[in-house]
Design an enzyme around this catalytic site. Sequence first.
Site, PDB file in Angstrom:
ATOM      1  N   HIS A  76      -2.919   2.096  23.290  1.00  0.00           N
ATOM      2  CA  HIS A  76      -3.636   0.810  23.407  1.00  0.00           C
ATOM      3  C   HIS A  76      -5.149   1.042  23.382  1.00  0.00           C
ATOM      4  O   HIS A  76      -5.889   0.269  22.782  1.00  0.00           O
ATOM      5  CB  HIS A  76      -3.305   0.113  24.733  1.00  0.00           C
ATOM      6  CG  HIS A  76      -1.877  -0.287  24.891  1.00  0.00           C
ATOM      7  ND1 HIS A  76      -1.015   0.326  25.768  1.00  0.00           N
ATOM      8  CD2 HIS A  76      -1.149  -1.265  24.280  1.00  0.00           C
ATOM      9  CE1 HIS A  76       0.167  -0.244  25.712  1.00  0.00           C
ATOM     10  NE2 HIS A  76       0.125  -1.211  24.816  1.00  0.00           N
TER      11      HIS A  76
ATOM     12  N   GLY B   4      -0.651  -1.205  16.443  1.00  0.00           N
ATOM     13  CA  GLY B   4      -0.341   0.209  16.244  1.00  0.00           C
ATOM     14  C   GLY B   4       0.798   0.407  15.257  1.00  0.00           C
ATOM     15  O   GLY B   4       1.714  -0.415  15.149  1.00  0.00           O
TER      16      GLY B   4
END
Length: 281
Positions: free
Chosen positions: A37, A147
Amino acid sequence: MQIIKTVQEMQAFSLEQRAGGRTIALVPTMGYLHDGHISLLREGRKHADVLVMSLFVNPMQFGPQEDLAKYPRDFARDSRLAEDAGTDVIFYPDAEQMYPGPFKTSVQVSELSAVLCGKTRPGHFRGVATVVAKLFNIVVPHRAIFGEKDFQQLMILRQMVRDLNIPVEIIGMPIVREQDGLAMSSRNMYLSPDERRRSLSLSAGLFRALDSFRKGEVKSKELIKIVHDGILPAGLREDYIDVIDEASLKPLDEAADNARIVAAVYAGSVRLIDNMALKKN
Ligand code: PAF
């Protein structure tokens, strides 16, 4: 750093920023932040004047037997990490804010949502696409960062913005791994020490398959077998291992341009996903 909890305030904030000529980047998360993150936040920081991280554990993307209630949560730690990574605003709504009253609309990206993880988790990507579409309407970002660990999710969201003409640029970021190779995930905290050790056979198998591809092996069957032969002795249970075309997510007989090896396995009851682009270098 500001914490905004209501849809109305978030929208008003974003529209004011845009009226002032400032650009907004959004990193959608479900919290329990890890270095994966943080890499998304740092990338977001580079791409806009204002960096917003949303933190919402979205009930709509969890199946009835899944881990919604026990999904890890630690807002104090998340807000510290987000601030350190340069976040300006955390959008932190509750379920009542996001889904007030009867909710009758959803976003379904067909075909791409039905394969791979979509087979085992029916309805999951409908929940993801719907909440991300809502977040785009609430935060009104110019860019959003996701991601590649959730590669299928990334492809579905790219398709969604294309199909619905949503004016948000989607930026995909490489998987961040632990030093020993395990792909970072908030769910790794569910692993017992023994499962954690055995889980390594997944990334190790994918690295071996990539190595074999680079040495000339293109047959998907052989590449899949390499991963399979690694996870079985480690006692991991296969959900799927596939070589797919990155755009269509369809299985390939042979790894060509834009091929990716993708896998989902279970270590005990913990479901792990990982993937690697099959590129020559
Ligand atoms: O990848 C996630 O954490 C979630 O699926 C997302 C994109 C934040 C939507 O809830």
